[in-house]
Design an enzyme around this catalytic site. Structure first.
Site, PDB file in Angstrom:
ATOM      1  N   ARG A   1      -7.880  -0.574  19.375  1.00 37.30           N
ATOM      2  CA  ARG A   1      -8.026   0.760  18.935  1.00 37.30           C
ATOM      3  C   ARG A   1      -9.277   0.908  18.186  1.00 37.30           C
ATOM      4  O   ARG A   1      -9.289   0.443  17.050  1.00 37.30           O
ATOM      5  CB  ARG A   1      -6.706   1.138  17.972  1.00 37.30           C
TER       6      ARG A   1
ATOM      7  N   SER B   1       2.295   8.813  20.946  1.00 39.87           N
ATOM      8  CA  SER B   1       2.836   8.769  19.615  1.00 39.87           C
ATOM      9  C   SER B   1       3.757  10.022  19.579  1.00 39.87           C
ATOM     10  O   SER B   1       3.321  11.136  19.765  1.00 39.87           O
ATOM     11  CB  SER B   1       1.636   8.980  18.734  1.00 39.87           C
TER      12      SER B   1
ATOM     13  N   LYS C   1      -4.734   4.829   8.824  1.00 37.88           N
ATOM     14  CA  LYS C   1      -4.989   5.982   9.848  1.00 37.88           C
ATOM     15  C   LYS C   1      -5.156   7.081   8.956  1.00 37.88           C
ATOM     16  O   LYS C   1      -4.415   7.479   8.183  1.00 37.88           O
ATOM     17  CB  LYS C   1      -3.763   6.162  10.679  1.00 37.88           C
TER      18      LYS C   1
HETATM   19  C1  TPS Z   1       1.927   2.401  19.444  1.00 36.16           C
HETATM   20  N1  TPS Z   1      -0.647   5.434  14.329  1.00 36.16           N
HETATM   21  C2  TPS Z   1       0.410   5.662  13.830  1.00 36.16           C
HETATM   22  S1  TPS Z   1       0.529   5.148  12.325  1.00 36.16           S
HETATM   23  C3  TPS Z   1      -0.959   4.187  12.524  1.00 36.16           C
HETATM   24  C4  TPS Z   1      -1.376   4.169  13.797  1.00 36.16           C
HETATM   25  C5  TPS Z   1      -2.527   3.795  14.660  1.00 36.16           C
HETATM   26  C6  TPS Z   1      -1.400   2.905  11.815  1.00 36.16           C
HETATM   27  C7  TPS Z   1      -0.641   1.550  11.445  1.00 36.16           C
HETATM   28  O1  TPS Z   1      -1.408   0.675  10.661  1.00 36.16           O
HETATM   29  N2  TPS Z   1       1.930   4.324  17.913  1.00 36.16           N
HETATM   30  C8  TPS Z   1       1.206   3.411  18.631  1.00 36.16           C
HETATM   31  N3  TPS Z   1      -0.006   3.339  18.695  1.00 36.16           N
HETATM   32  C9  TPS Z   1      -0.715   4.090  17.658  1.00 36.16           C
HETATM   33  N4  TPS Z   1      -2.192   3.910  17.796  1.00 36.16           N
HETATM   34  C10 TPS Z   1      -0.224   4.901  16.888  1.00 36.16           C
HETATM   35  C11 TPS Z   1       1.306   5.063  16.951  1.00 36.16           C
HETATM   36  C12 TPS Z   1      -0.660   5.985  15.893  1.00 36.16           C
HETATM   37  P1  TPS Z   1      -0.688  -0.203   9.496  1.00 36.16           P
HETATM   38  O2  TPS Z   1       0.401  -1.074  10.448  1.00 36.16           O
HETATM   39  O3  TPS Z   1      -1.723  -0.901   8.774  1.00 36.16           O
HETATM   40  O4  TPS Z   1       0.277   0.831   8.796  1.00 36.16           O
END
Ligand code: TPS
Length: 224
Positions: A47, A119, A148
Protein backbone atom coordinates in the site's frame (compact mmCIF):
# COMPACT_ATOMS: atom_id res chain seq x y z
CA UNK A 1 -15.10 -15.76 -6.32
CA UNK A 2 -11.41 -16.03 -7.06
CA UNK A 3 -10.82 -19.19 -8.99
CA UNK A 4 -7.40 -19.87 -7.52
CA UNK A 5 -8.37 -19.90 -3.82
CA UNK A 6 -11.35 -21.30 -1.94
CA UNK A 7 -12.98 -19.54 1.05
CA UNK A 8 -11.19 -21.75 3.59
CA UNK A 9 -7.79 -20.91 2.09
CA UNK A 10 -8.69 -17.23 2.14
CA UNK A 11 -9.71 -17.44 5.84
CA UNK A 12 -6.29 -18.94 6.61
CA UNK A 13 -4.55 -16.17 4.62
CA UNK A 14 -6.32 -13.52 6.68
CA UNK A 15 -5.00 -14.67 10.09
CA UNK A 16 -2.12 -12.16 10.21
CA UNK A 17 -2.41 -9.78 7.27
CA UNK A 18 0.37 -7.20 7.07
CA UNK A 19 -0.03 -3.98 5.05
CA UNK A 20 2.84 -1.61 4.31
CA UNK A 21 4.41 0.90 1.99
CA UNK A 22 7.58 2.99 2.19
CA UNK A 23 5.70 5.70 4.12
CA UNK A 24 4.98 3.29 7.01
CA UNK A 25 8.58 2.23 7.58
CA UNK A 26 11.20 4.07 9.60
CA UNK A 27 13.90 1.96 7.89
CA UNK A 28 14.16 -0.19 4.76
CA UNK A 29 10.72 -1.53 3.68
CA UNK A 30 12.26 -4.75 2.34
CA UNK A 31 13.94 -5.39 5.69
CA UNK A 32 10.69 -4.80 7.61
CA UNK A 33 8.86 -7.18 5.26
CA UNK A 34 11.62 -9.79 5.52
CA UNK A 35 11.27 -9.73 9.30
CA UNK A 36 7.46 -9.77 9.18
CA UNK A 37 7.63 -12.86 6.95
CA UNK A 38 10.07 -14.48 9.37
CA UNK A 39 7.54 -13.80 12.15
CA UNK A 40 4.83 -15.66 10.24
CA UNK A 41 2.56 -13.16 8.45
CA UNK A 42 0.02 -15.00 6.30
CA UNK A 43 -0.71 -12.31 3.67
CA UNK A 44 0.89 -9.06 2.54
CA UNK A 45 -0.56 -5.92 0.94
CA UNK A 46 1.66 -3.35 -0.76
CA UNK A 47 0.00 0.00 0.00
CA UNK A 48 2.06 2.88 -1.35
CA UNK A 49 -0.16 5.76 -0.17
CA UNK A 50 -0.05 9.00 1.80
CA UNK A 51 2.36 11.93 2.05
CA UNK A 52 5.71 11.14 0.40
CA UNK A 53 4.48 7.95 -1.32
CA UNK A 54 6.72 6.69 -4.12
CA UNK A 55 5.60 7.25 -7.71
CA UNK A 56 6.54 5.91 -11.11
CA UNK A 57 9.65 3.75 -11.42
CA UNK A 58 10.51 3.83 -7.70
CA UNK A 59 7.01 2.57 -6.89
CA UNK A 60 7.24 -0.22 -9.45
CA UNK A 61 10.74 -1.16 -8.32
CA UNK A 62 9.75 -1.44 -4.65
CA UNK A 63 6.64 -3.43 -5.61
CA UNK A 64 8.83 -5.87 -7.56
CA UNK A 65 11.27 -6.24 -4.67
CA UNK A 66 8.54 -6.88 -2.08
CA UNK A 67 6.72 -9.20 -4.47
CA UNK A 68 9.92 -11.25 -4.84
CA UNK A 69 10.31 -11.56 -1.06
CA UNK A 70 6.73 -12.77 -0.70
CA UNK A 71 7.03 -15.26 -3.55
CA UNK A 72 10.21 -16.75 -2.07
CA UNK A 73 8.29 -17.52 1.15
CA UNK A 74 4.92 -18.39 -0.45
CA UNK A 75 3.20 -15.42 1.18
CA UNK A 76 0.43 -14.20 -1.14
CA UNK A 77 0.92 -10.62 -2.39
CA UNK A 78 -1.91 -8.08 -2.76
CA UNK A 79 -1.68 -4.56 -4.23
CA UNK A 80 -3.74 -1.71 -2.80
CA UNK A 81 -5.81 0.35 -5.26
CA UNK A 82 -3.59 0.03 -8.36
CA UNK A 83 -4.75 -2.60 -10.82
CA UNK A 84 -2.09 -1.85 -13.40
CA UNK A 85 0.63 -2.29 -10.80
CA UNK A 86 -0.99 -5.51 -9.55
CA UNK A 87 -1.02 -6.92 -13.08
CA UNK A 88 2.53 -5.68 -13.79
CA UNK A 89 4.02 -7.56 -10.82
CA UNK A 90 1.75 -10.61 -11.20
CA UNK A 91 0.14 -10.02 -7.78
CA UNK A 92 -2.21 -12.57 -6.22
CA UNK A 93 -4.87 -9.91 -5.79
CA UNK A 94 -6.05 -6.32 -5.39
CA UNK A 95 -7.59 -4.47 -2.44
CA UNK A 96 -9.84 -1.44 -2.96
CA UNK A 97 -11.65 0.96 -0.64
CA UNK A 98 -15.09 2.51 -0.98
CA UNK A 99 -13.60 5.65 -2.60
CA UNK A 100 -11.55 3.68 -5.13
CA UNK A 101 -12.63 2.06 -8.41
CA UNK A 102 -15.94 0.16 -7.95
CA UNK A 103 -15.42 -3.49 -7.03
CA UNK A 104 -17.41 -4.71 -10.04
CA UNK A 105 -15.02 -2.87 -12.41
CA UNK A 106 -11.99 -4.22 -10.59
CA UNK A 107 -13.33 -7.77 -10.81
CA UNK A 108 -13.88 -7.33 -14.54
CA UNK A 109 -10.33 -6.07 -15.03
CA UNK A 110 -8.52 -8.69 -12.92
CA UNK A 111 -10.60 -11.68 -14.01
CA UNK A 112 -11.82 -14.57 -11.87
CA UNK A 113 -8.41 -15.91 -10.81
CA UNK A 114 -7.11 -13.03 -8.71
CA UNK A 115 -8.22 -12.20 -5.17
CA UNK A 116 -10.39 -9.13 -4.66
CA UNK A 117 -10.57 -7.50 -1.23
CA UNK A 118 -12.88 -4.57 -0.48
CA UNK A 119 -13.03 -2.25 2.54
CA UNK A 120 -16.46 -2.02 4.19
CA UNK A 121 -17.72 0.02 7.12
CA UNK A 122 -21.18 -1.52 7.60
CA UNK A 123 -23.46 -4.35 6.46
CA UNK A 124 -24.78 -2.42 3.46
CA UNK A 125 -21.31 -1.79 2.02
CA UNK A 126 -20.38 -5.38 2.85
CA UNK A 127 -23.39 -6.79 0.98
CA UNK A 128 -22.71 -4.68 -2.10
CA UNK A 129 -19.03 -5.62 -2.12
CA UNK A 130 -19.89 -9.32 -2.04
CA UNK A 131 -22.47 -8.86 -4.83
CA UNK A 132 -19.81 -7.13 -6.93
CA UNK A 133 -17.33 -9.95 -6.52
CA UNK A 134 -15.31 -9.42 -3.32
CA UNK A 135 -13.54 -12.51 -1.99
CA UNK A 136 -12.94 -10.97 1.43
CA UNK A 137 -13.79 -7.79 3.33
CA UNK A 138 -11.54 -5.46 5.33
CA UNK A 139 -13.77 -4.05 8.09
CA UNK A 140 -12.77 -1.02 10.15
CA UNK A 141 -11.35 1.08 11.53
CA UNK A 142 -12.09 -1.07 14.58
CA UNK A 143 -9.94 1.11 16.85
CA UNK A 144 -8.30 4.50 16.33
CA UNK A 145 -5.60 4.45 13.66
CA UNK A 146 -2.75 6.80 12.91
CA UNK A 147 -1.91 5.11 9.62
CA UNK A 148 -4.77 6.31 7.39
CA UNK A 149 -5.30 10.04 6.85
CA UNK A 150 -8.96 9.83 5.80
CA UNK A 151 -10.02 7.13 8.27
CA UNK A 152 -13.57 7.17 9.64
CA UNK A 153 -14.32 7.12 13.38
CA UNK A 154 -13.48 3.84 15.16
CA UNK A 155 -16.44 1.43 14.99
CA UNK A 156 -15.42 -1.12 17.64
CA UNK A 157 -15.45 -4.90 17.13
CA UNK A 158 -19.29 -4.79 17.20
CA UNK A 159 -19.35 -3.68 13.57
CA UNK A 160 -18.10 -7.14 12.61
CA UNK A 161 -20.77 -8.82 14.75
CA UNK A 162 -23.44 -6.74 13.00
CA UNK A 163 -22.13 -7.72 9.57
CA UNK A 164 -22.18 -11.41 10.57
CA UNK A 165 -25.72 -10.99 11.97
CA UNK A 166 -26.77 -9.63 8.56
CA UNK A 167 -25.92 -13.08 7.18
CA UNK A 168 -22.61 -12.21 5.50
CA UNK A 169 -20.35 -15.23 5.62
CA UNK A 170 -17.42 -14.23 3.39
CA UNK A 171 -13.96 -14.09 4.95
CA UNK A 172 -13.50 -10.92 7.03
CA UNK A 173 -10.41 -9.25 8.41
CA UNK A 174 -10.66 -6.52 11.08
CA UNK A 175 -8.39 -3.48 10.68
CA UNK A 176 -7.48 -0.23 12.42
CA UNK A 177 -5.48 0.11 15.65
CA UNK A 178 -5.17 -3.65 16.08
CA UNK A 179 -2.34 -5.14 18.15
CA UNK A 180 -1.57 -8.52 19.72
CA UNK A 181 -3.31 -7.16 22.83
CA UNK A 182 -6.72 -6.53 21.27
CA UNK A 183 -6.74 -9.00 18.33
CA UNK A 184 -8.68 -11.66 20.28
CA UNK A 185 -11.75 -9.47 20.72
CA UNK A 186 -11.78 -8.77 16.97
CA UNK A 187 -11.75 -12.51 16.23
CA UNK A 188 -14.42 -13.17 18.88
CA UNK A 189 -16.62 -10.59 17.13
CA UNK A 190 -16.52 -12.75 13.99
CA UNK A 191 -13.35 -11.88 12.07
CA UNK A 192 -11.22 -14.61 10.47
CA UNK A 193 -8.08 -12.62 11.19
CA UNK A 194 -6.61 -9.16 11.66
CA UNK A 195 -4.83 -6.72 9.42
CA UNK A 196 -2.22 -4.27 10.69
CA UNK A 197 0.20 -1.63 9.53
CA UNK A 198 1.86 0.02 12.53
CA UNK A 199 1.75 -2.92 14.97
CA UNK A 200 4.41 -4.53 12.76
CA UNK A 201 5.94 -1.73 10.64
CA UNK A 202 6.76 0.47 13.66
CA UNK A 203 7.69 -2.36 16.04
CA UNK A 204 11.25 -2.43 17.34
CA UNK A 205 11.18 -6.13 16.43
CA UNK A 206 8.79 -6.72 13.50
CA UNK A 207 9.35 -10.50 13.54
CA UNK A 208 8.37 -10.78 17.21
CA UNK A 209 5.40 -8.45 16.65
CA UNK A 210 4.14 -10.56 13.72
CA UNK A 211 4.56 -13.78 15.64
CA UNK A 212 2.72 -12.42 18.72
CA UNK A 213 -0.12 -11.20 16.50
CA UNK A 214 -0.48 -14.57 14.77
CA UNK A 215 -0.40 -16.37 18.13
CA UNK A 216 -3.15 -14.15 19.56
CA UNK A 217 -5.35 -14.74 16.50
CA UNK A 218 -4.82 -18.51 16.43
CA UNK A 219 -5.58 -18.85 20.16
CA UNK A 220 -8.78 -16.82 19.78
CA UNK A 221 -9.91 -18.88 16.79
CA UNK A 222 -9.18 -22.13 18.60
CA UNK A 223 -11.25 -20.97 21.61
CA UNK A 224 -14.17 -19.66 19.54
C1 TPS B 1 -7.60 -5.34 4.19
N1 TPS B 1 -7.62 0.75 5.97
C2 TPS B 1 -8.52 0.85 6.99
S1 TPS B 1 -7.81 1.29 8.45
C3 TPS B 1 -6.25 1.31 7.78
C4 TPS B 1 -6.32 0.99 6.41
C5 TPS B 1 -5.16 0.94 5.52
C6 TPS B 1 -5.02 1.66 8.60
C7 TPS B 1 -4.55 0.54 9.52
O1 TPS B 1 -3.30 0.88 10.12
N2 TPS B 1 -8.75 -3.34 4.90
C8 TPS B 1 -7.73 -3.87 4.20
N3 TPS B 1 -6.82 -3.10 3.56
C9 TPS B 1 -6.91 -1.74 3.63
N4 TPS B 1 -5.98 -1.00 2.98
C10 TPS B 1 -7.93 -1.14 4.39
C11 TPS B 1 -8.85 -1.98 5.00
C12 TPS B 1 -8.03 0.37 4.59
P1 TPS B 1 -2.92 0.53 11.64
O2 TPS B 1 -2.87 -0.96 11.76
O3 TPS B 1 -1.57 1.15 11.84
O4 TPS B 1 -3.98 1.15 12.52
Amino acid sequence: MAGSFNAEQIREMLRAYFIMGSVNCPGQPAEVLRQAIAGGITLFQYREKGKGALQGDARLELARKLRRLCRASSVPFIVNDDIELALAVDADGVHVGQEDEPASNVRRRIGPGMLLGVSAHDAEEAERAVREGADYLGVGPIYATGSKEDAKAPAGPEVITRIREAGIRVPIVGIGGITAGNAAEVVRAGADGVSVISAISLAANPAAAASELLDAVRKAIFQR
